[in-house]
Scaffold this motif. Structure first.
Motif, PDB file in Angstrom:
ATOM      1  N   PHE A   7      55.036 -33.648  74.327  1.00 30.96           N
ATOM      2  CA  PHE A   7      55.618 -34.277  75.507  1.00 30.96           C
ATOM      3  C   PHE A   7      57.124 -34.042  75.578  1.00 30.96           C
ATOM      4  O   PHE A   7      57.697 -33.942  76.651  1.00 30.96           O
ATOM      5  N   GLU A   8      57.746 -33.944  74.421  1.00 31.19           N
ATOM      6  CA  GLU A   8      59.194 -33.747  74.394  1.00 31.19           C
ATOM      7  C   GLU A   8      59.572 -32.278  74.474  1.00 31.19           C
ATOM      8  O   GLU A   8      60.612 -31.934  75.012  1.00 31.19           O
ATOM      9  N   SER A   9      58.719 -31.405  73.962  1.00 24.89           N
ATOM     10  CA  SER A   9      59.084 -29.996  73.900  1.00 24.89           C
ATOM     11  C   SER A   9      58.761 -29.227  75.182  1.00 24.89           C
ATOM     12  O   SER A   9      59.149 -28.074  75.309  1.00 24.89           O
ATOM     13  N   GLY A  10      58.028 -29.829  76.109  1.00 23.59           N
ATOM     14  CA  GLY A  10      57.772 -29.161  77.377  1.00 23.59           C
ATOM     15  C   GLY A  10      56.495 -28.337  77.402  1.00 23.59           C
ATOM     16  O   GLY A  10      56.249 -27.603  78.363  1.00 23.59           O
ATOM     17  N   HIS A  11      55.667 -28.430  76.373  1.00 19.29           N
ATOM     18  CA  HIS A  11      54.423 -27.663  76.370  1.00 19.29           C
ATOM     19  C   HIS A  11      53.412 -28.190  77.384  1.00 19.29           C
ATOM     20  O   HIS A  11      52.618 -27.421  77.917  1.00 19.29           O
ATOM     21  N   TYR A  15      50.961 -26.178  80.138  1.00 16.65           N
ATOM     22  CA  TYR A  15      49.505 -26.307  80.233  1.00 16.65           C
ATOM     23  C   TYR A  15      49.075 -26.732  81.635  1.00 16.65           C
ATOM     24  O   TYR A  15      48.078 -26.245  82.165  1.00 16.65           O
ATOM     25  N   ILE A  16      49.831 -27.639  82.219  1.00 15.46           N
ATOM     26  CA  ILE A  16      49.499 -28.088  83.579  1.00 15.46           C
ATOM     27  C   ILE A  16      49.677 -26.946  84.570  1.00 15.46           C
ATOM     28  O   ILE A  16      48.840 -26.750  85.465  1.00 15.46           O
ATOM     29  N   LEU A  17      50.731 -26.158  84.421  1.00 19.13           N
ATOM     30  CA  LEU A  17      50.927 -24.998  85.300  1.00 19.13           C
ATOM     31  C   LEU A  17      49.816 -23.964  85.121  1.00 19.13           C
ATOM     32  O   LEU A  17      49.338 -23.365  86.091  1.00 19.13           O
ATOM     33  N   LEU A  18      49.396 -23.752  83.889  1.00 19.96           N
ATOM     34  CA  LEU A  18      48.297 -22.819  83.629  1.00 19.96           C
ATOM     35  C   LEU A  18      47.011 -23.307  84.286  1.00 19.96           C
ATOM     36  O   LEU A  18      46.297 -22.533  84.944  1.00 19.96           O
ATOM     37  N   TYR A  19      46.714 -24.590  84.126  1.00 18.20           N
ATOM     38  CA  TYR A  19      45.508 -25.169  84.729  1.00 18.20           C
ATOM     39  C   TYR A  19      45.565 -25.066  86.248  1.00 18.20           C
ATOM     40  O   TYR A  19      44.587 -24.680  86.899  1.00 18.20           O
ATOM     41  N   ALA A  20      46.704 -25.387  86.833  1.00 18.75           N
ATOM     42  CA  ALA A  20      46.851 -25.323  88.295  1.00 18.75           C
ATOM     43  C   ALA A  20      46.707 -23.890  88.792  1.00 18.75           C
ATOM     44  O   ALA A  20      46.089 -23.645  89.837  1.00 18.75           O
ATOM     45  N   SER A  21      47.237 -22.937  88.063  1.00 16.22           N
ATOM     46  CA  SER A  21      47.118 -21.544  88.492  1.00 16.22           C
ATOM     47  C   SER A  21      45.672 -21.059  88.429  1.00 16.22           C
ATOM     48  O   SER A  21      45.217 -20.319  89.302  1.00 16.22           O
ATOM     49  N   VAL A  22      44.922 -21.479  87.432  1.00 14.81           N
ATOM     50  CA  VAL A  22      43.505 -21.111  87.337  1.00 14.81           C
ATOM     51  C   VAL A  22      42.725 -21.713  88.502  1.00 14.81           C
ATOM     52  O   VAL A  22      41.887 -21.051  89.117  1.00 14.81           O
ATOM     53  N   VAL A  23      43.006 -22.966  88.847  1.00 16.66           N
ATOM     54  CA  VAL A  23      42.324 -23.611  89.970  1.00 16.66           C
ATOM     55  C   VAL A  23      42.659 -22.910  91.273  1.00 16.66           C
ATOM     56  O   VAL A  23      41.780 -22.661  92.103  1.00 16.66           O
TER      57      VAL A  23
END
Length: 79
Positions: A7-11, A15-23
């Motif tokens: 949560f602090e490092s920005g990972h 992951y959310i951007l990757l999931y949104a791009s797949v959708v």
């Protein structure tokens, strides 16, 4: 070696951007497949003959045929 908090490092953002791009890609492929697939094939309805006289004739010919001898005999008891 210290484990980082995701949560602090920005990972999590990655992951959310990757999931949104797949959708988004799945939605685009679905839209493309529905737009370019306009060839609707019409299937003719099959009508099966319902003439019962032929069925009755076939049953009568089967009754007239001599019975074949049985090749095996069932047991008297079930085990």
């Amino acid at each position: 070696m210290k484990i980082e908090n995701p949560f602090e490092s920005g990972h999590i953002r990655n992951y959310i951007l990757l999931y949104a791009s797949v959708v988004v890609i799945m939605i685009l492929f679905f839209i493309a497949s529905t737009l370019f697939n306009n060839n609707e094939e019409k299937i003719e309805k099959k009508n099966f003959p319902t003439d019962t006289s032929r069925i009755n004739k076939a049953q009568n010919t089967q009754k007239k045929m001599p019975k074949k001898e049985k090749k095996f005999k069932l047991l008297d008891k079930a085990y």
